[in-house]
Structures are given as C-alpha cells and as structure tokens.
Motif scaffolding. Structure first.
Motif, PDB file in Angstrom:
ATOM      1  N   HIS A 147       0.599  -0.948   0.309  1.00 10.83           N
ATOM      2  CA  HIS A 147      -0.071  -0.142   0.026  1.00 10.83           C
ATOM      3  C   HIS A 147       0.809   1.372   0.299  1.00 10.83           C
ATOM      4  CE1 HIS A 147      -3.060  -2.631   0.907  1.00 10.83           C
ATOM      5  NE2 HIS A 147      -2.773  -2.903   1.976  1.00 10.83           N
ATOM      6  N   GLN A 148       1.767   1.532  -0.415  1.00  5.71           N
ATOM      7  CA  GLN A 148       3.199   2.094  -1.085  1.00  5.71           C
ATOM      8  C   GLN A 148       3.680   2.560  -2.244  1.00  5.71           C
ATOM      9  OE1 GLN A 148       3.916   4.428   2.267  1.00  5.71           O
ATOM     10  NE2 GLN A 148       2.255   3.682   3.172  1.00  5.71           N
ATOM     11  N   SER A 167       0.558   6.486   0.352  1.00  4.10           N
ATOM     12  CA  SER A 167      -0.090   5.610   0.944  1.00  4.10           C
ATOM     13  C   SER A 167      -1.193   5.382  -0.360  1.00  4.10           C
ATOM     14  CB  SER A 167      -0.765   6.064   1.964  1.00  4.10           C
ATOM     15  OG  SER A 167      -2.285   4.765   2.599  1.00  4.10           O
ATOM     16  N   SER A 168      -1.538   4.576  -0.532  1.00  5.04           N
ATOM     17  CA  SER A 168      -2.267   4.228  -1.921  1.00  5.04           C
ATOM     18  C   SER A 168      -4.050   3.672  -1.520  1.00  5.04           C
ATOM     19  CB  SER A 168      -2.194   3.067  -2.784  1.00  5.04           C
ATOM     20  OG  SER A 168      -2.047   1.851  -1.662  1.00  5.04           O
ATOM     21  N   THR A 169      -4.046   4.016  -0.128  1.00  5.20           N
ATOM     22  CA  THR A 169      -5.159   3.788   0.588  1.00  5.20           C
ATOM     23  C   THR A 169      -5.243   4.889   1.934  1.00  5.20           C
ATOM     24  OG1 THR A 169      -4.318   2.193   2.417  1.00  5.20           O
ATOM     25  CG2 THR A 169      -4.707   1.363   0.169  1.00  5.20           C
ATOM     26  N   GLU A 170      -4.586   5.583   2.117  1.00  4.14           N
ATOM     27  CA  GLU A 170      -4.890   6.475   3.364  1.00  4.14           C
ATOM     28  C   GLU A 170      -4.514   7.786   2.003  1.00  4.14           C
ATOM     29  OE1 GLU A 170      -3.296   5.263   6.566  1.00  4.14           O
ATOM     30  OE2 GLU A 170      -4.043   3.859   7.311  1.00  4.14           O
ATOM     31  N   GLY A 174      -4.186   7.791  -1.562  1.00  2.00           N
ATOM     32  CA  GLY A 174      -5.799   7.144  -1.161  1.00  2.00           C
ATOM     33  C   GLY A 174      -6.824   7.683  -1.905  1.00  2.00           C
ATOM     34  N   GLN A 175      -7.159   8.454  -1.327  1.00  2.00           N
ATOM     35  CA  GLN A 175      -8.444   9.482  -1.730  1.00  2.00           C
ATOM     36  C   GLN A 175      -9.125   9.843  -2.745  1.00  2.00           C
ATOM     37  OE1 GLN A 175      -9.270  12.675   0.039  1.00  2.00           O
ATOM     38  NE2 GLN A 175      -8.517  12.707   2.032  1.00  2.00           N
ATOM     39  N   ARG A 178      -9.393   6.139  -4.835  1.00  2.00           N
ATOM     40  CA  ARG A 178     -10.501   6.194  -4.899  1.00  2.00           C
ATOM     41  C   ARG A 178     -11.356   6.273  -5.745  1.00  2.00           C
ATOM     42  NH1 ARG A 178      -9.268   5.318   0.448  1.00  2.00           N
ATOM     43  NH2 ARG A 178      -9.878   7.417   1.060  1.00  2.00           N
ATOM     44  N   SER A 214      -9.595   0.625  -3.896  1.00  2.00           N
ATOM     45  CA  SER A 214      -7.912   0.892  -4.606  1.00  2.00           C
ATOM     46  C   SER A 214      -6.781   0.232  -4.074  1.00  2.00           C
ATOM     47  CB  SER A 214      -7.297   2.960  -4.056  1.00  2.00           C
ATOM     48  OG  SER A 214      -7.771   2.510  -2.073  1.00  2.00           O
ATOM     49  N   ASP A 215      -7.530  -1.346  -3.612  1.00  2.00           N
ATOM     50  CA  ASP A 215      -6.753  -2.306  -3.237  1.00  2.00           C
ATOM     51  C   ASP A 215      -6.099  -2.960  -4.018  1.00  2.00           C
ATOM     52  OD1 ASP A 215      -9.455  -2.823  -3.059  1.00  2.00           O
ATOM     53  OD2 ASP A 215      -9.333  -3.836  -0.963  1.00  2.00           O
TER      54      ASP A 215
END
Length: 262
Positions: A147-148, A167-170, A174-175, A178, A214-215
């Motif tokens: 997730h990086q 971060s790809s999730t936060e 991340g936003q 998504r 996005s995961d």
C-alpha cells in the motif's frame, strides 16, 4: 424658462426644443397621421400640450429600442456561440494532437524501443508541455512495501522533497485512487515547509477502476503528482487534460511493464 400654469407640469419646453418639434411635426404627421391637438406656436408651451405626441413618440421609441435590444442580444449570443465554437475547435485539435502523441509512444513501447523509465519521462514532458510552470513526478506501487507508492521519475520534484509517505489507501493519494479522477490538494498535505500557495494535483493511474476501491494491486499502478503555485493555479481545462493524460498514461505504463517482463 417661462412660468407654468396651475394645471401644467413644471417642466416647460425650451425655445430651441420647441423649434425642433415644430420642424418635426409635418414629417410626423405624414408618417403617423393626425398627432392630435398640439399647441406649439407659443414659447410658453409645456409638456402637457404634447401628451398625444409624447405617447406616440414613446411607443415608437420603445418599439425601436426593443428591436435594437433584440438585435444586440442576438449579436451578443452569436459572438458567444462563435467564441465557444472556436474554443471547442481548439480543444479538439489539442485532443487530436495528444492522441497522436500517445499512439506514437504506445507503438514505440510495443515495439520494444522504449524502456519504462523513458516512457515515464516522456509522460512528464507531455504534462510540462501543457503546464510549463509545474513540478511533476510519477509514483508507482512499491514492490517492497504494501500500500505504498514511491517516486520513480520526476522533474524538479524529487522523493526527498516530500514530507509524507504516499499511501495508496490513505491520505490524498488514497482518496484520489478511490475516486478515479484527478484531485487537487493544498501543498501542506505533502510538504511541511512548502509555499502556502502551492497546490498538489494527484492524477490516478488505475486499470479498470471501480469507484470506491484502491486496494487491487493489479489495478492500481500509481499516480502522477503535479505541483503548481498560486500564480499558476490549474483550471478546469487543465484538470480535464490531466485526466486524459492519466488514462493514456495508465495504458502506457501497463504495457511497458508487461514488455519488460517478457
């Protein structure tokens, strides 16, 4: 100016205005017929004496003004329509040029004539061609950290300039992943000591994006970062351009990655 009677308006006709009206009466009578009882022989004539003519001229002037206004509005609408057509034509030309450029780069990748690093640099050069005052970088999924993202190519935006991990999730990246569309964020979300007027636009690189996710490591390739300052803030047209670059860039990065694995 002469005095007024008890039943007359306070505004009397000036001698020079009276002369003009006397000269105009024959013409008005021929055009409009009988203009009613008009007393224009006396220099003490007042506006009450001109009520029939005043009504006639007011109606005629109103009609003419309405016609002129309609013509002006039509002309203004035509000018706006022409401007919109010119802008649309310019945008079509830009999109066509982008498609040709990306198609040539795609062919080069598929023929094995461009490495991934060369492709990324060309993508950044394409963005700066449209937005020359920006700093840019491409961050792709870090194979050594879940997730990086890590910056693998940049123009004046090296990895050490960022104060926070990607971060790809936060966070903002991340936003954006998504949402599936470019988003702009204030610079302090990325830099602790950056200019307060800086803005960072994140452009997602996603294959087969599904809104709200996005995961998926296979779908999530990375993101393009575009830093602009307050003097050169991005417009809606710039964001649409970056969206198109993101779509083309996703395909290019995916293809060149597959070619390097063969």
């Amino acid at each position: 100016m002469s005095s007024t009677g008890p039943n007359q308006r306070k505004c009397a006709i000036e001698p020079d205005e009276l002369e003009v009206l006397q000269n105009a009466l024959p013409i008005l009578s021929r055009i409009f017929g009988d203009t009613g009882p008009l007393k224009l022989s006396s220099p003490d004539a007042h506006l009450d004496d001109l009520d029939p003519l005043s009504t006639l001229l007011t109606d005629s002037a109103g009609h003419c003004l309405g016609h002129i206004t309609t013509q002006a509005n039509t002309s203004a609408e035509a000018s706006l329509a022409q401007r919109d057509m010119e802008m649309l034509s310019s945008e079509i030309d830009e999109v066509a040029a982008e498609l040709i450029q990306m198609e040539m780069l795609s062919r080069k990748v598929l023929l094995g004539r461009a490495t991934r690093q060369e492709t990324l640099k060309i993508l950044l050069a394409t963005v700066r061609g449209r937005l020359p005052h920006t700093r840019t970088a491409i961050a792709l999924a870090d194979p050594h950290a879940d997730h990086q993202l890590r910056i693998v190519a940049h123009k004046n935006l090296p990895p050490e300039s960022l104060s926070f991990s990607l971060s790809s999730t936060e966070g903002p990246v991340g936003q954006t992943l998504r949402s599936g569309a470019p988003r702009a964020y204030p610079g302090h979300r990325f830099f602790q000591d950056g200019d307060p007027g800086d803005s960072v636009t994140v452009v997602p690189l996603m294959l087969g994006h599904t809104l709200g996710t996005s995961d998926n490591k296979e779908a999530m390739l990375g993101a393009i970062l575009v830093v602009s300052d307050e003097r050169h803030s991005l417009t809606g047209g710039d964001l649409e351009y970056l969206r198109r670059v993101g779509v083309h860039g996703t395909v290019l990065v995916h293809n060149v990655t597959l070619m390097e694995r063969l």
